[in-house]
Every structure is written in structure tokens, then in C-alpha cells.
Design a protein around this motif. Structure first.
Motif, PDB file in Angstrom:
ATOM      1  N   LEU A   1      12.650  28.510   8.122  1.00 15.42           N
ATOM      2  CA  LEU A   1      11.484  27.629   8.129  1.00 15.42           C
ATOM      3  C   LEU A   1      10.499  28.149   7.095  1.00 15.42           C
ATOM      4  CD1 LEU A   1      10.650  27.021  11.916  1.00 15.42           C
ATOM      5  CD2 LEU A   1      11.436  25.317  10.277  1.00 15.42           C
ATOM      6  N   ARG A   2       9.702  27.239   6.570  1.00 14.70           N
ATOM      7  CA  ARG A   2       8.627  27.625   5.668  1.00 14.70           C
ATOM      8  C   ARG A   2       7.315  27.113   6.231  1.00 14.70           C
ATOM      9  NH1 ARG A   2       6.917  25.284  -0.218  1.00 14.70           N
ATOM     10  NH2 ARG A   2       6.300  27.227  -1.233  1.00 14.70           N
ATOM     11  N   LEU A   3       6.445  28.036   6.562  1.00 14.40           N
ATOM     12  CA  LEU A   3       5.118  27.678   7.039  1.00 14.40           C
ATOM     13  C   LEU A   3       4.151  27.607   5.868  1.00 14.40           C
ATOM     14  CD1 LEU A   3       4.780  29.941  10.213  1.00 14.40           C
ATOM     15  CD2 LEU A   3       5.887  27.707   9.973  1.00 14.40           C
ATOM     16  N   SER A   4       3.210  26.688   5.979  1.00 11.25           N
ATOM     17  CA  SER A   4       2.140  26.574   4.995  1.00 11.25           C
ATOM     18  C   SER A   4       0.801  26.678   5.713  1.00 11.25           C
ATOM     19  CB  SER A   4       2.202  25.233   4.259  1.00 11.25           C
ATOM     20  OG  SER A   4       3.416  25.080   3.568  1.00 11.25           O
ATOM     21  N   CYS A   5      -0.178  27.176   5.016  1.00 10.25           N
ATOM     22  CA  CYS A   5      -1.540  27.232   5.544  1.00 10.25           C
ATOM     23  C   CYS A   5      -2.474  26.774   4.430  1.00 10.25           C
ATOM     24  CB  CYS A   5      -1.890  28.632   6.003  1.00 10.25           C
ATOM     25  SG  CYS A   5      -3.620  28.859   6.468  1.00 10.25           S
ATOM     26  N   SER A   6      -3.106  25.646   4.651  1.00 11.13           N
ATOM     27  CA  SER A   6      -4.015  25.089   3.658  1.00 11.13           C
ATOM     28  C   SER A   6      -5.452  25.428   4.037  1.00 11.13           C
ATOM     29  CB  SER A   6      -3.830  23.576   3.600  1.00 11.13           C
ATOM     30  OG  SER A   6      -4.727  22.995   2.683  1.00 11.13           O
ATOM     31  N   ALA A   7      -6.199  25.957   3.084  1.00  6.49           N
ATOM     32  CA  ALA A   7      -7.558  26.410   3.350  1.00  6.49           C
ATOM     33  C   ALA A   7      -8.577  25.525   2.656  1.00  6.49           C
ATOM     34  CB  ALA A   7      -7.730  27.853   2.879  1.00  6.49           C
ATOM     35  N   SER A   8      -9.719  25.336   3.307  1.00  6.46           N
ATOM     36  CA  SER A   8     -10.828  24.609   2.700  1.00  6.46           C
ATOM     37  C   SER A   8     -12.133  25.230   3.175  1.00  6.46           C
ATOM     38  CB  SER A   8     -10.774  23.125   3.072  1.00  6.46           C
ATOM     39  OG  SER A   8     -10.855  22.960   4.472  1.00  6.46           O
ATOM     40  N   GLY A   9     -13.190  24.999   2.401  1.00  5.36           N
ATOM     41  CA  GLY A   9     -14.497  25.505   2.781  1.00  5.36           C
ATOM     42  C   GLY A   9     -14.746  26.950   2.424  1.00  5.36           C
ATOM     43  N   LEU A  10     -13.857  27.539   1.645  1.00  8.65           N
ATOM     44  CA  LEU A  10     -14.044  28.914   1.199  1.00  8.65           C
ATOM     45  C   LEU A  10     -13.490  29.065  -0.215  1.00  8.65           C
ATOM     46  CD1 LEU A  10     -10.918  29.966   1.453  1.00  8.65           C
ATOM     47  CD2 LEU A  10     -11.558  30.570   3.772  1.00  8.65           C
ATOM     48  N   THR A  11     -13.896  30.138  -0.856  1.00  6.81           N
ATOM     49  CA  THR A  11     -13.364  30.446  -2.185  1.00  6.81           C
ATOM     50  C   THR A  11     -12.064  31.197  -1.964  1.00  6.81           C
ATOM     51  OG1 THR A  11     -15.633  30.581  -3.024  1.00  6.81           O
ATOM     52  CG2 THR A  11     -13.880  31.466  -4.423  1.00  6.81           C
ATOM     53  N   PHE A  12     -10.978  30.461  -1.964  1.00 10.42           N
ATOM     54  CA  PHE A  12      -9.697  30.962  -1.474  1.00 10.42           C
ATOM     55  C   PHE A  12      -9.272  32.245  -2.172  1.00 10.42           C
ATOM     56  CE2 PHE A  12      -5.883  30.517   0.838  1.00 10.42           C
ATOM     57  CZ  PHE A  12      -4.801  30.776   0.005  1.00 10.42           C
ATOM     58  N   GLY A  13      -9.456  32.312  -3.451  1.00  6.42           N
ATOM     59  CA  GLY A  13      -8.988  33.463  -4.215  1.00  6.42           C
ATOM     60  C   GLY A  13      -9.722  34.756  -3.927  1.00  6.42           C
ATOM     61  N   THR A  14     -10.775  34.707  -3.166  1.00  7.13           N
ATOM     62  CA  THR A  14     -11.505  35.918  -2.800  1.00  7.13           C
ATOM     63  C   THR A  14     -11.120  36.436  -1.418  1.00  7.13           C
ATOM     64  OG1 THR A  14     -13.391  34.735  -1.823  1.00  7.13           O
ATOM     65  CG2 THR A  14     -13.481  35.192  -4.195  1.00  7.13           C
TER      66      THR A  14
END
Length: 124
Positions: free
Chosen positions: A18-31
């Protein structure tokens, strides 16, 4: 506000992937360092994997080392967990988490934000 949304969970036979994904919003992801944790019924939440801000460094729990791989795409604000050779003991709710730091960590308390989790069930 910060949101982490996991997807990709499901029911799979032992030995499958299986491949899980986690999508982020509301933050500066690269930090943010990103982590994966899991929690089985009646058990405490346990560390699975963590990946550095650039993706150049990863850390894994001994129980998943060589079977699971974490990666990230900072342009898409998404972190992934590729799970191969799944075992029934991998059955759990899987959570992604974000840590505002330069260092990866295996400690749940070190993470600032959490997703709602996605169920992974591995049948024997």
C-alpha cells in the motif's frame, strides 16, 4: 489552519503493498519534518518513519526497516509512505504528523500537528 489529511489506507493481503499519502495545508511544508506513526487497538501510538525537511534523511522503526519507505514532494506539500511486504501485525490506524524542527524525531510528543489517520488492515 493547519490540516494534514492521510489517504491510501485499506485492506490488503499479507505480502501486499500500500502507499499512504499525507497532504498538508496551512503551513510552510518545507520547514517541517514529517513523521508517520501507527496505533493498533489496545496499543500505544508507535513511531513508524520520519523524513527530514528536504527528504534527504529518513529514520525508520526496526519493525518496518527495509519494508517501508518514506518520501516527500515539497512542491505538492505531500509526504508518502510506501509499505511493502505487509504483515498482519502492520494492521493499525496510520497517522502523519508535522514537526517544526530541523531534526527528525521518533517521539510523538515532538510533533506539532497530526492528521486524522487512515486505517490499514492486513489479512493473513
Amino acid at each position: 489552519q493547519v490540516q494534514l489529511v492521510e489517504s491510501g489506507g485499506g485492506l490488503v493481503q499479507a505480502g501486499g503493498s500500500l502507499r499512504l499519502s499525507c497532504s498538508a495545508s496551512g503551513l510552510t511544508f518545507g520547514t517541517y519534518v514529517m513523521g508517520w506513526f501507527r496505533q493498533a487497538p489496545g496499543k500505544e501510538r508507535e513511531f513508524v518513519a520520519a523524513i527530514s525537511r528536504s527528504g534527504g534523511s529518513t529514520r525508520y522503526a526496526d519493525s518496518v526497516k527495509s519494508r517501508f519507505t518514506s518520501s516527500r514532494d515539497n512542491a505538492k506539500n505531500t509526504v508518502y509512505l510506501q509499505m511493502n511486504s505487509l504483515k498482519p501485525e502492520d494492521t493499525a490506524v496510520y497517522y502523519c504528523a508535522a514537526r517544526l524542527s530541523t531534526a527528525v524525531s521518533a517521539t510523538p510528543q515532538a510533533y506539532n500537528y497530526w492528521g486524522q489517520g487512515t486505517q490499514v488492515t492486513v489479512s493473513s
